[in-house]
Design a protein around this motif. Sequence first.
Motif, PDB file in Angstrom:
ATOM      1  N   VAL A 131      25.082  -0.200  -1.530  1.00  0.00           N
ATOM      2  CA  VAL A 131      26.028  -0.366  -0.429  1.00  0.00           C
ATOM      3  C   VAL A 131      27.456  -0.222  -0.926  1.00  0.00           C
ATOM      4  O   VAL A 131      28.291   0.453  -0.296  1.00  0.00           O
ATOM      5  N   GLU A 132      27.753  -0.814  -2.072  1.00  0.00           N
ATOM      6  CA  GLU A 132      29.108  -0.736  -2.613  1.00  0.00           C
ATOM      7  C   GLU A 132      29.476   0.682  -3.014  1.00  0.00           C
ATOM      8  O   GLU A 132      30.603   1.132  -2.814  1.00  0.00           O
ATOM      9  N   ARG A 133      28.525   1.413  -3.586  1.00  0.00           N
ATOM     10  CA  ARG A 133      28.798   2.786  -4.028  1.00  0.00           C
ATOM     11  C   ARG A 133      28.849   3.767  -2.872  1.00  0.00           C
ATOM     12  O   ARG A 133      29.798   4.555  -2.719  1.00  0.00           O
ATOM     13  N   LYS A 134      27.804   3.757  -2.026  1.00  0.00           N
ATOM     14  CA  LYS A 134      27.632   4.782  -1.002  1.00  0.00           C
ATOM     15  C   LYS A 134      28.368   4.487   0.310  1.00  0.00           C
ATOM     16  O   LYS A 134      28.801   5.406   0.997  1.00  0.00           O
ATOM     17  N   LEU A 135      28.497   3.217   0.649  1.00  0.00           N
ATOM     18  CA  LEU A 135      29.086   2.873   1.946  1.00  0.00           C
ATOM     19  C   LEU A 135      30.518   2.351   1.824  1.00  0.00           C
ATOM     20  O   LEU A 135      31.329   2.554   2.718  1.00  0.00           O
ATOM     21  N   LEU A 136      30.802   1.669   0.717  1.00  0.00           N
ATOM     22  CA  LEU A 136      32.148   1.123   0.530  1.00  0.00           C
ATOM     23  C   LEU A 136      32.992   1.975  -0.412  1.00  0.00           C
ATOM     24  O   LEU A 136      34.173   1.704  -0.591  1.00  0.00           O
ATOM     25  N   GLY A 137      32.379   2.993  -1.034  1.00  0.00           N
ATOM     26  CA  GLY A 137      33.117   3.945  -1.865  1.00  0.00           C
ATOM     27  C   GLY A 137      33.615   3.413  -3.192  1.00  0.00           C
ATOM     28  O   GLY A 137      34.560   3.970  -3.768  1.00  0.00           O
ATOM     29  N   LYS A 138      33.010   2.358  -3.706  1.00  0.00           N
ATOM     30  CA  LYS A 138      33.454   1.803  -4.983  1.00  0.00           C
ATOM     31  C   LYS A 138      32.913   2.628  -6.143  1.00  0.00           C
ATOM     32  O   LYS A 138      31.791   3.118  -6.100  1.00  0.00           O
ATOM     33  N   PRO A 162      25.634   3.258 -10.984  1.00  0.00           N
ATOM     34  CA  PRO A 162      24.401   3.016 -10.217  1.00  0.00           C
ATOM     35  C   PRO A 162      23.353   2.308 -11.058  1.00  0.00           C
ATOM     36  O   PRO A 162      23.321   2.459 -12.279  1.00  0.00           O
ATOM     37  N   MET A 163      22.534   1.521 -10.407  1.00  0.00           N
ATOM     38  CA  MET A 163      21.432   0.864 -11.118  1.00  0.00           C
ATOM     39  C   MET A 163      20.321   1.873 -11.341  1.00  0.00           C
ATOM     40  O   MET A 163      19.770   2.429 -10.379  1.00  0.00           O
ATOM     41  N   LEU A 164      19.996   2.133 -12.602  1.00  0.00           N
ATOM     42  CA  LEU A 164      18.969   3.094 -12.954  1.00  0.00           C
ATOM     43  C   LEU A 164      17.602   2.457 -12.805  1.00  0.00           C
ATOM     44  O   LEU A 164      17.462   1.266 -12.546  1.00  0.00           O
ATOM     45  N   SER A 172       0.811  -1.219   0.000  1.00  0.00           N
ATOM     46  CA  SER A 172       0.000   0.000   0.000  1.00  0.00           C
ATOM     47  C   SER A 172       0.849   1.275   0.000  1.00  0.00           C
ATOM     48  O   SER A 172       0.743   2.097  -0.913  1.00  0.00           O
ATOM     49  N   SER A 173       1.710   1.427   1.006  1.00  0.00           N
ATOM     50  CA  SER A 173       2.430   2.693   1.142  1.00  0.00           C
ATOM     51  C   SER A 173       3.387   2.974  -0.011  1.00  0.00           C
ATOM     52  O   SER A 173       3.727   4.128  -0.267  1.00  0.00           O
ATOM     53  N   VAL A 174       3.812   1.927  -0.727  1.00  0.00           N
ATOM     54  CA  VAL A 174       4.724   2.131  -1.846  1.00  0.00           C
ATOM     55  C   VAL A 174       4.114   3.041  -2.902  1.00  0.00           C
ATOM     56  O   VAL A 174       4.823   3.740  -3.631  1.00  0.00           O
ATOM     57  N   MET A 175       2.779   3.088  -2.970  1.00  0.00           N
ATOM     58  CA  MET A 175       2.121   3.906  -3.993  1.00  0.00           C
ATOM     59  C   MET A 175       2.320   5.398  -3.762  1.00  0.00           C
ATOM     60  O   MET A 175       2.306   6.188  -4.704  1.00  0.00           O
ATOM     61  N   VAL A 176       2.507   5.791  -2.505  1.00  0.00           N
ATOM     62  CA  VAL A 176       2.787   7.199  -2.234  1.00  0.00           C
ATOM     63  C   VAL A 176       4.291   7.447  -2.145  1.00  0.00           C
ATOM     64  O   VAL A 176       4.782   8.503  -2.530  1.00  0.00           O
ATOM     65  N   HIS A 177       5.045   6.447  -1.664  1.00  0.00           N
ATOM     66  CA  HIS A 177       6.508   6.586  -1.637  1.00  0.00           C
ATOM     67  C   HIS A 177       7.057   6.756  -3.053  1.00  0.00           C
ATOM     68  O   HIS A 177       8.064   7.443  -3.255  1.00  0.00           O
ATOM     69  N   SER A 178       6.392   6.148  -4.022  1.00  0.00           N
ATOM     70  CA  SER A 178       6.865   6.228  -5.410  1.00  0.00           C
ATOM     71  C   SER A 178       6.713   7.620  -6.004  1.00  0.00           C
ATOM     72  O   SER A 178       7.277   7.911  -7.061  1.00  0.00           O
ATOM     73  N   SER A 179       5.946   8.483  -5.339  1.00  0.00           N
ATOM     74  CA  SER A 179       5.768   9.858  -5.816  1.00  0.00           C
ATOM     75  C   SER A 179       6.824  10.805  -5.274  1.00  0.00           C
ATOM     76  O   SER A 179       6.795  12.005  -5.532  1.00  0.00           O
ATOM     77  N   SER A 180       7.759  10.267  -4.499  1.00  0.00           N
ATOM     78  CA  SER A 180       8.816  11.088  -3.909  1.00  0.00           C
ATOM     79  C   SER A 180       9.763  11.618  -4.974  1.00  0.00           C
ATOM     80  O   SER A 180       9.918  11.027  -6.047  1.00  0.00           O
ATOM     81  N   ASN A 181      10.445  12.733  -4.659  1.00  0.00           N
ATOM     82  CA  ASN A 181      11.393  13.330  -5.598  1.00  0.00           C
ATOM     83  C   ASN A 181      12.770  12.657  -5.542  1.00  0.00           C
ATOM     84  O   ASN A 181      13.737  13.151  -6.098  1.00  0.00           O
ATOM     85  N   VAL A 182      12.876  11.527  -4.863  1.00  0.00           N
ATOM     86  CA  VAL A 182      14.147  10.819  -4.734  1.00  0.00           C
ATOM     87  C   VAL A 182      14.456  10.047  -6.017  1.00  0.00           C
ATOM     88  O   VAL A 182      13.546   9.662  -6.758  1.00  0.00           O
ATOM     89  N   ARG A 183      15.739   9.831  -6.291  1.00  0.00           N
ATOM     90  CA  ARG A 183      16.151   9.072  -7.475  1.00  0.00           C
ATOM     91  C   ARG A 183      16.611   7.663  -7.102  1.00  0.00           C
ATOM     92  O   ARG A 183      16.384   6.712  -7.821  1.00  0.00           O
ATOM     93  N   GLU A 184      17.294   7.547  -5.961  1.00  0.00           N
ATOM     94  CA  GLU A 184      17.833   6.268  -5.524  1.00  0.00           C
ATOM     95  C   GLU A 184      16.727   5.382  -4.931  1.00  0.00           C
ATOM     96  O   GLU A 184      16.096   5.761  -3.943  1.00  0.00           O
ATOM     97  N   PRO A 185      16.484   4.205  -5.467  1.00  0.00           N
ATOM     98  CA  PRO A 185      15.479   3.310  -4.896  1.00  0.00           C
ATOM     99  C   PRO A 185      15.744   2.963  -3.437  1.00  0.00           C
ATOM    100  O   PRO A 185      14.812   2.903  -2.628  1.00  0.00           O
TER     101      PRO A 185
END
Length: 500
Positions: free
Chosen positions: A468-475, A479-481, A302-315
């Motif tokens: 995790v590899e990009r943001k936390l481990l700095g690799k 990014p997966m689009l 249910s809540s994913v339907m409103v979360h999907s309207s967010s201005n965020v790019r990263e899943p």
Amino acid sequence: MQNFLSIVENVNNAVNGFVWGLPMLILLVGCGILMTCLTRFFQISHFKHWIKSTVGGIFKDDHVTAHTGKEDTQISQFQSLCTALAATIGTGNIAGVAAAIAAGGPGAIFWMWVVAFFGMMTNFSENVLGIYYRRRNEKNEWCGGAMYYLKDGLGAKKGCRQVGSVLAVLFSVFCVFASFGIGNMGQINSIAVNMNSVFGIPSLVTGVILMMLAGLVIVGGLKRIAAVTEKLVPFMAVIYVLGALIVCVTNIGQFGAVFVSIFKGAFGARAVGGGIVGSGVAMAVQWGMKRGVFSNEAGLGSSVMVHSSSNVREPVIQGMWGIFEVFADTMIVCTITAFTILSSGLVDLNTGKVVSDQVSTALVAEAFSSVFGRFGAGFIAVAILCFAFSTVLGWSQYGSKGFEYLFGTKSVKFYQIIFVAFVVVGATMDLTLAWDLSDTFNGMMAIPNLIGVITLSGTVMKITHNYVERKLLGKDIKPMLSAHDEIQEIHEREVQEKIS
């Protein structure tokens, strides 16, 4: 009319028993366990990161709370959370917790925690898939949810095109019906009953007033709903939690006995109400899980339907808001409600039997009254009013998205008018039937969604590990689009190859 309602109740009871049987509970919790393992216990291993990225970002990152422009159809991350919490923090946090304790004993609270712990990663996965498979509609609004990742995600797998499309339609149908149950009539009925018992306001009057208020907000669309919920939800949650904490602190001497009763009741060391031990465990598990799902909605899609309207790019960013949503709803609000009831002497902690004559919301009101006097009942009535009305606003958006998927963008206004009209129906119908219908539609809505999450679990795992590899481990990796971005990228590459 009475005969019709009796038939509806009998049919609903039969369906409810099937939907909420052991297979459904295994599917629900099993999905959460699977996603927890595949993401390497993300809710624990990266606890500091998701707290910092969600609630921590409210105070440090302007992008989290910044409003989008009038012409922009997106909403902020914080607005998406508040709208989702508006739908989840409702009567389930007050009346639902009381009902779970009354039917399943204190042990039901333990199983509510279990559902919430694994439900965090179910909700995380839903949001990740929601952002990844979302698309724009003809109004340039983001549309995401189980119907889209069922059709475009599951449907893209070999031999699953028809299955994905059918499940997407079924989810949308169940979503629309659920919006009238859990998201409308069940909530409004609780408000009407409380307003009548505490203040003597006729249910019909309450229904008419709420119908007009709901109409003013809902017909304005998502941005107006988000604008209201981002102010109402934090206010009502903080006020209720503070009041409940005062009750808990007053009865803090009972906390040891409360913890013991919860754990003993959960594992059968003590039967519910002095009955058969095995029966007591079964009731604790069933009611803890049912009310846990009713409260935080993890697994419903249910809540994913409103979360999907967010201005965020990263899943994964929006996925972490999903973790926080379940954490705030169940681990904080529901737990505090449970301790308020159990520490107030309204339940025999040795047998698990409710010693008070009150049930449901009135049980919480009595717990508050033990500390605040007559003001306690009024406080809970107003809390239910705010909680339940905000749930109506949030679920109107969910139903709108389900209806839009089935009948197109132009049909949404028709749905909104019918939804608002049903507010009066909810205020005047039988409370028990309203709750039973809510449970049934919840379960039916969850089945296709969980099938989608499980079959696309590999996609969630890849997206999470990439983050995790990009943001936390700095690799330094790509990014997966979103799925539609990748399709567009492949198309553009093919065109370039043909040209060259």
